[in-house]
Design a protein around this motif. Structure first.
Motif, PDB file in Angstrom:
ATOM      1  N   VAL A  81       0.530  -1.087  -0.329  1.00 57.29           N
ATOM      2  CA  VAL A  81      -0.140   0.178   0.321  1.00 57.29           C
ATOM      3  C   VAL A  81       1.104   1.251  -0.005  1.00 57.29           C
ATOM      4  N   ARG A  82       0.449   2.435  -0.959  1.00 51.93           N
ATOM      5  CA  ARG A  82       1.124   3.282  -1.156  1.00 51.93           C
ATOM      6  C   ARG A  82       0.453   4.699  -1.058  1.00 51.93           C
ATOM      7  N   ASP A  87       7.585   6.937   2.903  1.00 44.94           N
ATOM      8  CA  ASP A  87       8.890   5.833   3.203  1.00 44.94           C
ATOM      9  C   ASP A  87      10.240   5.830   3.334  1.00 44.94           C
ATOM     10  N   TYR A  88      11.497   5.459   3.211  1.00 43.07           N
ATOM     11  CA  TYR A  88      12.110   5.646   3.896  1.00 43.07           C
ATOM     12  C   TYR A  88      12.898   4.466   3.384  1.00 43.07           C
ATOM     13  N   LEU A 106      -2.774   5.124  -3.082  1.00 46.21           N
ATOM     14  CA  LEU A 106      -4.341   5.605  -2.592  1.00 46.21           C
ATOM     15  C   LEU A 106      -4.018   6.924  -2.763  1.00 46.21           C
ATOM     16  N   LEU A 149       6.740  17.715  10.075  1.00 48.01           N
ATOM     17  CA  LEU A 149       7.140  18.890   9.411  1.00 48.01           C
ATOM     18  C   LEU A 149       6.114  19.022   8.454  1.00 48.01           C
ATOM     19  N   GLY A 154       2.794  11.238   3.454  1.00 51.00           N
ATOM     20  CA  GLY A 154       1.458  10.692   3.247  1.00 51.00           C
ATOM     21  C   GLY A 154       0.399  10.848   5.043  1.00 51.00           C
ATOM     22  N   ASN A 440       8.753   5.159  12.132  1.00 48.44           N
ATOM     23  CA  ASN A 440       8.265   5.989  10.396  1.00 48.44           C
ATOM     24  C   ASN A 440      10.181   6.887   9.866  1.00 48.44           C
TER      25      ASN A 440
HETATM   26  P1  FDA Z   1       4.598   5.528   2.271  1.00 51.07           P
HETATM   27  O1  FDA Z   1       3.287   5.679   1.353  1.00 51.07           O
HETATM   28  O2  FDA Z   1       6.072   5.648   1.140  1.00 51.07           O
HETATM   29  O3  FDA Z   1       4.109   4.383   3.180  1.00 51.07           O
HETATM   30  C1  FDA Z   1       5.110   4.518   3.820  1.00 51.07           C
HETATM   31  C2  FDA Z   1       4.546   2.051   4.980  1.00 51.07           C
HETATM   32  O4  FDA Z   1       3.428   2.742   5.376  1.00 51.07           O
HETATM   33  C3  FDA Z   1       4.277   1.041   4.299  1.00 51.07           C
HETATM   34  O5  FDA Z   1       4.708   1.004   4.987  1.00 51.07           O
HETATM   35  C4  FDA Z   1       3.044   1.136   3.802  1.00 51.07           C
HETATM   36  O6  FDA Z   1       3.001  -0.318   2.611  1.00 51.07           O
HETATM   37  C5  FDA Z   1       2.292   2.018   4.237  1.00 51.07           C
HETATM   38  N1  FDA Z   1       1.327   2.440   4.290  1.00 51.07           N
HETATM   39  C6  FDA Z   1       0.819   3.603   3.809  1.00 51.07           C
HETATM   40  N2  FDA Z   1      -0.492   3.806   3.650  1.00 51.07           N
HETATM   41  C7  FDA Z   1      -1.052   2.688   4.262  1.00 51.07           C
HETATM   42  C8  FDA Z   1      -2.191   2.596   4.908  1.00 51.07           C
HETATM   43  N3  FDA Z   1      -3.352   3.996   3.841  1.00 51.07           N
HETATM   44  N4  FDA Z   1      -2.755   1.694   5.223  1.00 51.07           N
HETATM   45  C9  FDA Z   1      -1.497   0.977   5.810  1.00 51.07           C
HETATM   46  N5  FDA Z   1      -0.639   1.035   5.744  1.00 51.07           N
HETATM   47  C10 FDA Z   1      -0.043   2.255   4.869  1.00 51.07           C
HETATM   48  N6  FDA Z   1       7.934  12.056  10.239  1.00 51.07           N
HETATM   49  C11 FDA Z   1       7.455  11.897  11.979  1.00 51.07           C
HETATM   50  O7  FDA Z   1       6.547  11.761  12.677  1.00 51.07           O
HETATM   51  N7  FDA Z   1       7.632  13.925  11.694  1.00 51.07           N
HETATM   52  C12 FDA Z   1       7.925  14.384  10.894  1.00 51.07           C
HETATM   53  O8  FDA Z   1       8.321  15.926  10.887  1.00 51.07           O
HETATM   54  C13 FDA Z   1       8.342  13.369   9.314  1.00 51.07           C
HETATM   55  N8  FDA Z   1       9.029  14.145   8.152  1.00 51.07           N
HETATM   56  C14 FDA Z   1       9.481  14.083   6.830  1.00 51.07           C
HETATM   57  C15 FDA Z   1      10.159  14.447   6.219  1.00 51.07           C
HETATM   58  C16 FDA Z   1      10.369  13.630   4.801  1.00 51.07           C
HETATM   59  C17 FDA Z   1      10.809  14.159   3.696  1.00 51.07           C
HETATM   60  C18 FDA Z   1      10.529  12.050   4.739  1.00 51.07           C
HETATM   61  C19 FDA Z   1      10.839  11.470   3.053  1.00 51.07           C
HETATM   62  C20 FDA Z   1       9.433  11.801   5.625  1.00 51.07           C
HETATM   63  C21 FDA Z   1       9.227  12.450   7.026  1.00 51.07           C
HETATM   64  N9  FDA Z   1       8.553  11.436   7.869  1.00 51.07           N
HETATM   65  C22 FDA Z   1       8.385  12.477   9.741  1.00 51.07           C
HETATM   66  C23 FDA Z   1       8.443  10.100   7.858  1.00 51.07           C
HETATM   67  C24 FDA Z   1       7.292   9.208   7.944  1.00 51.07           C
HETATM   68  O9  FDA Z   1       6.589  10.162   8.621  1.00 51.07           O
HETATM   69  C25 FDA Z   1       7.406   7.728   7.087  1.00 51.07           C
HETATM   70  O10 FDA Z   1       7.934   7.831   5.759  1.00 51.07           O
HETATM   71  C26 FDA Z   1       4.986   8.068   6.435  1.00 51.07           C
HETATM   72  O11 FDA Z   1       6.017   6.619   6.889  1.00 51.07           O
HETATM   73  C27 FDA Z   1       5.495   8.563   5.674  1.00 51.07           C
HETATM   74  O12 FDA Z   1       4.579   7.683   5.391  1.00 51.07           O
HETATM   75  P2  FDA Z   1       3.558   8.160   3.251  1.00 51.07           P
HETATM   76  O13 FDA Z   1       2.121   7.584   3.003  1.00 51.07           O
HETATM   77  O14 FDA Z   1       4.212   9.502   2.900  1.00 51.07           O
HETATM   78  O15 FDA Z   1       4.471   6.825   2.780  1.00 51.07           O
END
Ligand code: FDA
Length: 502
Positions: A81-82, A87-88, A106, A149, A154, A440
């Motif tokens: 799921v994205r 994700d780092y 999504l 921040l 997402g 995270n």
């Molecule tokens: P992404 O879509 O890559 O998903 C991350 C993980 O969650 C994956 O394993 C995915 O499968 C799962 N997932 C995603 N959506 C889902 C859903 N709907 N249901 C079930 N599983 C799901 N953190 C923080 O706490 N404070 C901060 O200030 C920041 N700042 C920050 C800045 C930058 C530039 C980055 C790259 C990252 C951060 N982060 C952060 C970290 C951030 O919280 C972490 O990377 C999150 O998992 C990103 O969520 P996304 O939905 O963008 O990622």
């Protein structure tokens, strides 16, 4: 293999009965690569050797998600799921080892509905934090939300791992304010807080959502913010005494009133003190001179604004606007840098002479940076077992280590080695048994699942699971055993299932 291709055929055929074909992309579709790339934040996972999905499905309603899960199960096609793609380790869109999988992207499911009277909101997982903040700011000048921040993160992934930002001392984590959620489980059922059960509802609020299903949306409680806040950014260089000020900050920042958050970004020879104060400059000045005179703060550093204006100001810089929170696309300049990151929690102040050594190491060529987020306040007031996120009382601050490199000219091996060496160097000064880490800020160096008999091993998962979740790891594994005992939803760091009887 022929097995993989037959499961692919079955997956596509099954999907075609329930999902419009224009929402399903195969590798041969011209839109596949731009779509895959659209929310990738770490381009080191966008190379010819990256294990990519066979399909990308872009659901526009819940029934599409349910169908994708049911079809995936039936045909042996796993789903990643994205939401925001941040994700780092890229686990939302790539696999470490070759395996057939589809990405459920999504990004079309991103509505935000704010009820300012009730001070609540429903937010879909595909929304970004920026879209959430923007909608809250539009609906009310005195409501906010405590989360990360970076506005392009997402909601789906962020809430799945906890989520913290500049309001963490006043209001704790994003998940501390989640009051309901909608989840599609491995059987394709659409569940809410009541029907998913209290263990699963507990688990998805910070315990890795992807282990339990697809979270479609979240209901959150909004929090009060004053009509005016004060922001400052104050750099102190090594020659101006940064070592002493940072060493002092360790004692001061976690004990300040909850309204005041002062984080530090240490890079090369400079410590940047970045702050959000829930009040006016006039109220901040006496606080700074009595509690933290070492920072030599004065009125010229104060920038007063509304809370919603502070969000882009702090992350995107002084030239940005509130509308910039709606920009979902990753800037090309950002996409050109690969990175490696990891995290620590500090429970005992690090001695000054060690900080001298740290500053020396950060000034070396190819060194990374450190972000220090102070704890205390509300984040520490929540019991360790109340949510899966266990890093609460007693934590002085969180450290994030990051190192970047230009994708065009470097492969990142030097920078990655720097992070690993520096992480080893820091061991004596940070939490231990377990050495705590923030889910995270995912780091596969902490450990990966081992699959035994087609199920991820609980025992093997303890290695990384206890770092992220401490004593909550076992309860997470039991929740997983309840909702997905066959381990359909899995990745390299998903929670392994544990049967209740064990
Ligand atoms: P992404 O879509 O890559 O998903 C991350 C993980 O969650 C994956 O394993 C995915 O499968 C799962 N997932 C995603 N959506 C889902 C859903 N709907 N249901 C079930 N599983 C799901 N953190 C923080 O706490 N404070 C901060 O200030 C920041 N700042 C920050 C800045 C930058 C530039 C980055 C790259 C990252 C951060 N982060 C952060 C970290 C951030 O919280 C972490 O990377 C999150 O998992 C990103 O969520 P996304 O939905 O963008 O990622």
């Amino acid at each position: 293999s022929s097995q993989a291709s037959s499961s692919s055929d079955g997956f596509l055929k099954c999907l075609s009965a329930s999902i419009p074909s224009q929402l399903v992309f195969t590798q041969s579709s011209p839109s596949f690569t731009p779509l895959l790339k659209s929310s990738i934040r770490n381009p080191k996972f966008f190379t010819p050797s990256t294990v990519r999905p066979l399909y990308i499905v872009t659901p526009t309603n819940a029934s599409h998600v349910q169908a994708a899960v049911v079809c995936g199960r039936r045909s042996g096609m796993r789903i990643r799921v994205r939401s925001g793609g941040h994700d780092y380790e890229g686990l939302s869109y790539r696999a470490v080892r070759p395996e057939p999988f589809a990405v459920l992207d999504l990004s079309n499911l991103r509505a935000v509905r704010v009820d300012p009277q009730a001070a609540t909101a429903w937010v879909d997982s595909g929304a970004t934090l920026g879209e959430l903040y923007y909608a809250v700011g539009k609906a009310s000048g005195v409501l906010g939300f405590p989360a990360g921040l970076c506005p392009t993160v997402g909601v789906g992934g962020h809430f799945s791992g906890g989520g913290f930002g500049m309001l963490l001392r006043k209001y704790g984590l994003a998940v501390d304010h989640v009051v309901d959620a909608v989840l599609v489980d491995a059987r394709g059922r659409l569940l809410n807080k009541n029907t998913m059960g209290s263990d699963v509802f507990w688990a998805i609020r910070g315990g890795s959502g992807e282990s339990f299903g697809v979270v479609l949306s979240w209901q959150v409680r909004l929090v009060p913010v004053p009509p005016k806040v004060t922001v400052f950014n104050l750099p102190v260089t090594a020659s101006q005494g940064a070592v002493d000020v940072v060493a002092r900050w360790q004692q001061v920042a976690p004990a300040l009133p909850d309204d005041l958050m002062i984080r530090v970004v240490v890079q090369q020879k400079t410590a940047n003190f970045q702050s959000l104060f829930l009040g006016t400059c006039d109220a901040l000045l006496p606080l700074m001179s009595s509690r933290f005179p070492e920072l030599k703060f004065n009125r010229t550093y104060c920038k007063e604004m509304t809370w919603i204006q502070s969000v882009p100001y702090i992350y995107l810089g002084s030239g940005s606007t509130v509308e910039d929170l709606l920009n979902r696309t990753t800037a090309a300049s950002v996409f050109s840098s690969g990175y490696k990151a990891t995290s620590d929690y500090v429970r005992k102040a690090i001695p000054r002479d060690v900080w001298t050594n740290i500053f020396t190491q950060l000034a070396q060529p190819n060194a990374g940076l450190m972000i220090l987020d102070p704890y205390g306040g509300q984040i520490a007031a929540v019991p360790e077992a109340a949510t899966p996120y266990p890093h609460r009382a007693g934590v002085l601050y969180n450290i994030q280590y990051m190192n970047f490199w230009p994708m065009a000219t470097a492969d990142g091996s030097v920078q990655t080695k720097w992070i690993r060496d520096f992480y080893a160097f820091m061991a004596p000064y940070v939490s231990s048994n377990p050495r705590e880490a923030y889910f995270n800020y995912r780091d596969l160096d902490l450990g990966e699942n081992v699959v035994v008999g087609n199920v991820s091993s609980y025992q093997a998962g303890m290695v990384w699971g206890q770092k992220y979740f401490k004593g909550n790891y076992q309860r997470l594994a039991m929740a997983k055993g309840e909702i997905d005992p066959d381990d359909y939803f899995r990745n390299e760091q998903s929670i392994p299932p544990l049967a209740k009887s064990k």
